[in-house]
Write an enzyme that holds these catalytic residues in place. Structure first.
Site, PDB file in Angstrom:
ATOM      1  N   ASN A  28     -12.631  13.864  26.958  1.00  0.00           N
ATOM      2  CA  ASN A  28     -11.446  13.096  27.373  1.00  0.00           C
ATOM      3  C   ASN A  28     -11.242  13.300  28.879  1.00  0.00           C
ATOM      4  OD1 ASN A  28      -9.246  11.402  27.051  1.00  0.00           O
ATOM      5  ND2 ASN A  28      -7.854  13.054  26.497  1.00  0.00           N
ATOM      6  N   HIS A  33     -11.708  16.824  35.902  1.00  0.00           N
ATOM      7  CA  HIS A  33     -13.028  17.248  35.394  1.00  0.00           C
ATOM      8  C   HIS A  33     -14.144  16.746  36.312  1.00  0.00           C
ATOM      9  CE1 HIS A  33     -10.767  17.000  31.432  1.00  0.00           C
ATOM     10  NE2 HIS A  33     -11.251  18.216  31.377  1.00  0.00           N
ATOM     11  N   ASP A 152      -6.113  26.063  34.438  1.00  0.00           N
ATOM     12  CA  ASP A 152      -6.143  27.054  33.351  1.00  0.00           C
ATOM     13  C   ASP A 152      -6.409  28.419  33.992  1.00  0.00           C
ATOM     14  OD1 ASP A 152      -5.964  25.324  30.878  1.00  0.00           O
ATOM     15  OD2 ASP A 152      -7.604  24.363  31.950  1.00  0.00           O
ATOM     16  N   LEU A 186      -3.246  17.075  36.730  1.00  0.00           N
ATOM     17  CA  LEU A 186      -4.002  16.241  35.780  1.00  0.00           C
ATOM     18  C   LEU A 186      -4.386  17.084  34.568  1.00  0.00           C
ATOM     19  CD1 LEU A 186      -6.377  14.109  38.052  1.00  0.00           C
ATOM     20  CD2 LEU A 186      -4.013  13.674  37.358  1.00  0.00           C
TER      21      LEU A 186
HETATM   22  O1  PAF Z   1     -10.765  24.408  29.562  1.00  0.00           O
HETATM   23  C1  PAF Z   1     -11.310  23.847  28.590  1.00  0.00           C
HETATM   24  O2  PAF Z   1     -11.444  22.640  28.547  1.00  0.00           O
HETATM   25  C2  PAF Z   1     -11.796  24.698  27.432  1.00  0.00           C
HETATM   26  O3  PAF Z   1     -10.967  25.791  27.219  1.00  0.00           O
HETATM   27  C3  PAF Z   1     -13.264  25.153  27.577  1.00  0.00           C
HETATM   28  C4  PAF Z   1     -13.444  26.083  28.777  1.00  0.00           C
HETATM   29  C5  PAF Z   1     -14.163  23.946  27.732  1.00  0.00           C
HETATM   30  C6  PAF Z   1     -13.700  25.934  26.337  1.00  0.00           C
HETATM   31  O4  PAF Z   1     -13.610  25.151  25.187  1.00  0.00           O
END
Ligand code: PAF
Length: 288
Positions: A28, A33, A152, A186
């Site tokens: 998604n 990303h 994160d 985002l």
């Molecule tokens: O940050 C994320 O999208 C997820 O926690 C990860 C690092 C892909 C692990 O599933």
């Protein structure tokens, strides 16, 4: 760009590469990303992204079943930013039996903040990241790279520690959070917000900025004032209809409460927040 689904096919595709640069995702994909992929590209000799919605990091009441699966659109976006290999395993490809061996991060890092409100979350994250790293890096002969978003923040800190403690040949690279024009960080979960909620959502980052300003103004007296400042930030969000989990000032190093010395040291603090707006839980942070 090559799309592979099994660990064997991934390893075959990586066979001639010594130094992969890797971006793990749950798909998604948004501009945040894609920026991780742009950062990864010049680091290694091949760029790999994974797309895998990891059941192990979702609590039973969370959105595992409804988490958007958008493989085709994700692959088109990854191809555009020059990703070389997409690893999109089905659950049976990555977890062929129930994954009963797990990576247990230490409570002092993983049971606070996000881990306090999402018990077991970091065990799920560390387990899948360890496994993905085994798939991507096990054959590489040089140092590999993995790029994680700073949104994160705790996740990135814990993965750095995991990599250090297991002496994994991977350098973790942190990428700044990408924001919408109004300042909202985002996130794939922004797509859950209604139009009214989307307009309100920026208040999380604005309230964190206020908390950051107040924390810096407190200087060496921060330890005495921290609880009051955090309470004020939580109350400000509650007054607007949010349900905050935490709004807090921590030291960057280990996300523990800052001492007076931490509070006056340069580049040592971070403000972090998590709050629910309607049914959507958002997180954000700023290094200060
Ligand atoms: O940050 C994320 O999208 C997820 O926690 C990860 C690092 C892909 C692990 O599933």
């Amino acid at each position: 760009m090559k799309l592979v689904h099994t660990i064997d096919d991934l390893r075959a595709a990586l066979a001639s590469h010594a130094s992969p640069a890797f971006v793990p995702t749950m798909g998604n994909l948004h501009e945040g990303h894609l920026n991780l992929v742009r950062t990864a590209r010049p680091l290694g000799d091949v760029t790999v992204a994974s797309i895998f919605v990891n059941r192990l990091q979702f609590a039973p009441h969370e959105d595992f079943d409804t988490y958007p699966r958008t493989l085709e659109a994700d692959c088109a976006k990854l191809a555009e930013v020059g990703c070389d290999i997409v690893f999109a395993p089905a659950e049976k490809d990555l977890y062929p039996e129930p994954q009963v061996f797990k990576v247990q991060p230490p409570a002092e890092l993983a049971d606070i903040l996000e881990g306090h409100f999402r018990p077991g979350f970091f065990t799920g994250v560390c387990t899948v990241v360890m496994k993905l790293f085994q798939c991507v890096f096990a054959r590489s002969t040089a140092q590999g790279y993995a790029v994680f978003g700073k949104k994160d923040y705790q996740q990135q800190m814990i993965i750095r520690r995991m990599v250090e403690q297991f002496a994994m040949p991977v350098t973790i690279v942190g990428e700044e959070t990408r924001r919408a024009a109004d300042g909202l960080a985002l996130s794939s979960r922004n797509g859950y917000l209604s139009e009214t909620e989307r307009a309100e959502a920026v208040q999380l980052s604005l309230t964190l900025r206020d908390l950051a300003r107040d924390a810096l103004a407190a200087g060496g007296a921060l330890p005495e004032h921290r609880a009051g400042l955090e309470q004020r930030a939580m109350d400000a969000l509650r007054a607007r209809g949010w349900a905050p989990d935490y709004m807090t000032v921590r030291r960057r190093l280990d996300l523990q409460p800052p001492t007076a010395a931490d509070a006056v040291a340069p580049q040592s603090l971070v403000v972090l927040g998590a709050a629910r707006l309607g049914k959507t839980r958002l997180i954000d942070n700023f290094e200060i």
